[in-house]
Design a protein around this motif. Structure first.
Motif, mmCIF file in Angstrom:
data_model
loop_
_atom_site.group_PDB
_atom_site.id
_atom_site.type_symbol
_atom_site.label_atom_id
_atom_site.label_comp_id
_atom_site.label_asym_id
_atom_site.label_seq_id
_atom_site.Cartn_x
_atom_site.Cartn_y
_atom_site.Cartn_z
ATOM 1 N N LEU A 8 0.834 -1.208 0.000
ATOM 2 C CA LEU A 8 0.000 0.000 0.000
ATOM 3 C C LEU A 8 0.868 1.258 0.000
ATOM 4 C CD1 LEU A 8 -2.807 1.307 0.068
ATOM 5 C CD2 LEU A 8 -2.633 1.300 2.565
ATOM 6 N N VAL A 9 1.937 1.235 0.779
ATOM 7 C CA VAL A 9 2.855 2.382 0.784
ATOM 8 C C VAL A 9 3.368 2.621 -0.638
ATOM 9 C CG1 VAL A 9 5.112 3.182 1.591
ATOM 10 C CG2 VAL A 9 3.506 2.162 3.211
ATOM 11 N N GLU A 10 3.725 1.550 -1.338
ATOM 12 C CA GLU A 10 4.245 1.684 -2.707
ATOM 13 C C GLU A 10 3.156 2.221 -3.653
ATOM 14 O OE1 GLU A 10 7.144 1.707 -3.567
ATOM 15 O OE2 GLU A 10 7.271 1.274 -5.717
ATOM 16 N N LEU A 11 1.943 1.726 -3.486
ATOM 17 C CA LEU A 11 0.819 2.206 -4.314
ATOM 18 C C LEU A 11 0.640 3.723 -4.133
ATOM 19 C CD1 LEU A 11 -2.712 0.468 -4.113
ATOM 20 C CD2 LEU A 11 -2.418 2.888 -4.584
ATOM 21 N N ILE A 12 0.673 4.157 -2.880
ATOM 22 C CA ILE A 12 0.469 5.580 -2.586
ATOM 23 C C ILE A 12 1.662 6.397 -3.077
ATOM 24 C CG2 ILE A 12 0.308 7.245 -0.679
ATOM 25 C CD1 ILE A 12 -1.407 5.143 0.815
ATOM 26 N N ARG A 13 2.849 5.871 -2.880
ATOM 27 C CA ARG A 13 4.061 6.593 -3.302
ATOM 28 C C ARG A 13 4.055 6.833 -4.814
ATOM 29 N NH1 ARG A 13 9.574 5.838 -4.878
ATOM 30 N NH2 ARG A 13 9.151 3.732 -5.632
ATOM 31 N N VAL A 14 3.675 5.824 -5.568
ATOM 32 C CA VAL A 14 3.815 5.898 -7.030
ATOM 33 C C VAL A 14 2.604 6.545 -7.698
ATOM 34 C CG1 VAL A 14 4.060 4.491 -9.123
ATOM 35 C CG2 VAL A 14 5.357 3.905 -7.061
ATOM 36 N N HIS A 15 1.400 6.311 -7.180
ATOM 37 C CA HIS A 15 0.196 6.684 -7.942
ATOM 38 C C HIS A 15 -0.564 7.894 -7.420
ATOM 39 C CE1 HIS A 15 0.598 3.289 -10.582
ATOM 40 N NE2 HIS A 15 0.791 2.505 -9.539
ATOM 41 N N THR A 16 -0.333 8.325 -6.166
ATOM 42 C CA THR A 16 -1.058 9.509 -5.697
ATOM 43 C C THR A 16 -0.349 10.764 -6.187
ATOM 44 O OG1 THR A 16 0.154 9.638 -3.592
ATOM 45 C CG2 THR A 16 -1.862 8.299 -3.631
ATOM 46 N N HIS A 17 -1.114 11.872 -6.171
ATOM 47 C CA HIS A 17 -0.558 13.130 -6.658
ATOM 48 C C HIS A 17 -0.759 14.232 -5.641
ATOM 49 C CE1 HIS A 17 0.941 15.983 -9.544
ATOM 50 N NE2 HIS A 17 0.064 16.806 -9.022
ATOM 51 N N THR A 18 0.304 14.952 -5.303
ATOM 52 C CA THR A 18 0.256 15.997 -4.280
ATOM 53 C C THR A 18 0.713 17.349 -4.825
ATOM 54 O OG1 THR A 18 0.794 14.285 -2.633
ATOM 55 C CG2 THR A 18 1.027 16.557 -1.934
ATOM 56 N N CYS A 19 1.567 17.341 -5.847
ATOM 57 C CA CYS A 19 2.279 18.544 -6.312
ATOM 58 C C CYS A 19 1.326 19.655 -6.757
ATOM 59 C CB CYS A 19 3.198 18.151 -7.470
ATOM 60 S SG CYS A 19 4.055 19.541 -8.222
ATOM 61 N N TYR A 20 1.537 20.869 -6.217
ATOM 62 C CA TYR A 20 0.727 22.031 -6.606
ATOM 63 C C TYR A 20 0.945 22.415 -8.068
ATOM 64 C CZ TYR A 20 -0.343 23.322 -1.692
ATOM 65 O OH TYR A 20 -0.793 23.375 -0.402
ATOM 66 N N GLU A 21 2.119 22.083 -8.602
ATOM 67 C CA GLU A 21 2.427 22.506 -9.974
ATOM 68 C C GLU A 21 1.949 21.494 -11.016
ATOM 69 O OE1 GLU A 21 3.408 25.386 -10.635
ATOM 70 O OE2 GLU A 21 4.287 26.148 -8.784
ATOM 71 N N GLY A 22 1.368 20.397 -10.569
ATOM 72 C CA GLY A 22 0.812 19.426 -11.517
ATOM 73 C C GLY A 22 1.865 18.609 -12.248
ATOM 74 N N VAL A 23 3.095 18.563 -11.699
ATOM 75 C CA VAL A 23 4.183 17.836 -12.348
ATOM 76 C C VAL A 23 4.117 16.365 -11.943
ATOM 77 C CG1 VAL A 23 6.703 17.573 -12.453
ATOM 78 C CG2 VAL A 23 5.672 19.855 -12.419
ATOM 79 N N ARG A 24 4.187 15.455 -12.921
ATOM 80 C CA ARG A 24 4.404 14.046 -12.572
ATOM 81 C C ARG A 24 5.824 13.667 -12.974
ATOM 82 N NH1 ARG A 24 1.267 11.323 -9.833
ATOM 83 N NH2 ARG A 24 1.933 9.250 -10.456
ATOM 84 N N GLY A 25 6.081 13.522 -14.271
ATOM 85 C CA GLY A 25 7.472 13.332 -14.705
ATOM 86 C C GLY A 25 8.204 12.252 -13.949
ATOM 87 N N GLN A 26 9.397 12.607 -13.488
ATOM 88 C CA GLN A 26 10.303 11.650 -12.850
ATOM 89 C C GLN A 26 9.754 11.172 -11.501
ATOM 90 O OE1 GLN A 26 14.014 13.525 -11.818
ATOM 91 N NE2 GLN A 26 14.755 11.683 -10.783
ATOM 92 N N LEU A 27 9.966 9.882 -11.217
ATOM 93 C CA LEU A 27 9.576 9.328 -9.913
ATOM 94 C C LEU A 27 10.717 9.513 -8.920
ATOM 95 C CD1 LEU A 27 7.535 7.711 -8.160
ATOM 96 C CD2 LEU A 27 8.652 5.631 -8.981
ATOM 97 N N HIS A 28 10.479 10.314 -7.891
ATOM 98 C CA HIS A 28 11.455 10.485 -6.817
ATOM 99 C C HIS A 28 11.221 9.411 -5.751
ATOM 100 C CE1 HIS A 28 12.263 14.571 -8.393
ATOM 101 N NE2 HIS A 28 10.954 14.634 -8.565
ATOM 102 N N ALA A 29 12.104 9.357 -4.755
ATOM 103 C CA ALA A 29 11.922 8.389 -3.659
ATOM 104 C C ALA A 29 10.563 8.566 -2.996
ATOM 105 C CB ALA A 29 13.039 8.569 -2.624
ATOM 106 N N TRP A 30 10.082 9.822 -2.926
ATOM 107 C CA TRP A 30 8.837 10.155 -2.211
ATOM 108 C C TRP A 30 7.624 10.193 -3.135
ATOM 109 C CZ3 TRP A 30 7.533 14.592 -4.719
ATOM 110 C CH2 TRP A 30 8.586 15.336 -5.279
ATOM 111 N N GLY A 31 7.840 9.997 -4.441
ATOM 112 C CA GLY A 31 6.721 10.020 -5.386
ATOM 113 C C GLY A 31 6.987 10.980 -6.526
ATOM 114 N N HIS A 32 5.938 11.282 -7.284
ATOM 115 C CA HIS A 32 6.063 12.215 -8.409
ATOM 116 C C HIS A 32 5.833 13.648 -7.940
ATOM 117 C CE1 HIS A 32 6.239 9.312 -11.732
ATOM 118 N NE2 HIS A 32 5.404 8.572 -11.022
#
Ligand code: ZN
Length: 233
Positions: free
Chosen positions: A188-212
């Motif tokens: 579940l942690v991995e699902l949330i890390r990879v697929h949820t979106h938090t960034c105010y600028e709407g950037v997904r792009g590169q996957l960081h350790a903490w997510g996109h």
């Protein structure tokens, strides 16, 4: 009031609301979701909604039958009234009020009131939201005091109890990752890390350790700091 058995989760496809949804799926026999199109600058969180929902259902044989309908409500008319860095093209900074200009006045009041009407129509017992006092954004409509007052107004105005449950209210971002782990383990942690979106600028792009994300906006910085505190390094 008898023990609640169903919940409506305010779900934006971010880390917090995805964790709340997992938390609710662990506890309630029936869980539905609601989200809002308020004309946010980036449609990315709306695009991630069905992806995160499908993956949460696939995550657990217990959760799959519990997860019911999703409603996406168009409140763009409300969003057009708002001067905010989340609804207008403007740099993210402190406003003269001292609040960040990512504050969308009345947002949680509007969303929770609409959610309460929907829960009433659907016969759902409680509202669940990812509001949090400890994430330092200082949004006044995320404070428990505000939600306590709204909960009373909703119960009076609809003549039925409408509890607003906020499992993240006193958690740090690192503790929110820990809660996700308690609900669904590393997967579940991995699902949330990879697929949820938090960034105010709407950037997904590169996957960081903490997510996109852009890594620079306040939402990304908070998420990255929380991840480092949770995972170390
Ligand atoms: Zn960002």
């Amino acid at each position: 009031m008898p023990q609640p058995t169903s919940a409506l989760v305010l779900f934006s496809a971010g880390q917090d609301s995805a964790t709340c949804l997992a938390w609710a799926l662990e506890r309630f026999a029936r869980v539905e979701t609601i989200g809002f199109d308020y004309g946010q600058r980036h449609a990315i969180e709306l695009e991630q909604r069905p992806i995160v929902l499908a993956r949460l259902a696939a995550h657990s044989l217990i959760w799959a039958p519990r997860l019911g309908a999703d409603a996406l409500v168009d409140v763009r008319g409300y969003g057009q009234l708002i001067e905010s860095a989340l609804t207008r093209e403007m740099p993210i900074e402190a406003a003269p009020s001292g609040l960040p200009n990512t504050f969308v006045p009345g947002r949680n009041l509007v969303f929770l009131t609409i959610a309460a009407a929907h829960a009433h129509a659907r016969g759902l017992d409680v509202l669940v939201g990812g509001m949090c006092e400890t994430d330092f954004s200082g949004y006044p409509d995320c404070r428990r005091k505000t939600l306590d007052a709204l909960q009373i107004a909703l119960a009076l105005g609809m003549e039925r109890p409408m509890p607003i449950t906020t499992p993240l209210m006193r958690l740090t971002k690192a503790q929110t990752w820990e809660l996700a782990h308690a609900c669904g383990g590393d997967a579940l942690v991995e699902l949330i890390r990879v697929h949820t979106h938090t960034c105010y600028e709407g950037v997904r792009g590169q996957l960081h350790a903490w997510g996109h994300g852009c890594g620079l906006c306040p939402a990304c910085k908070l998420r990255a700091e929380g991840w480092r505190a949770y995972a170390g390094g």
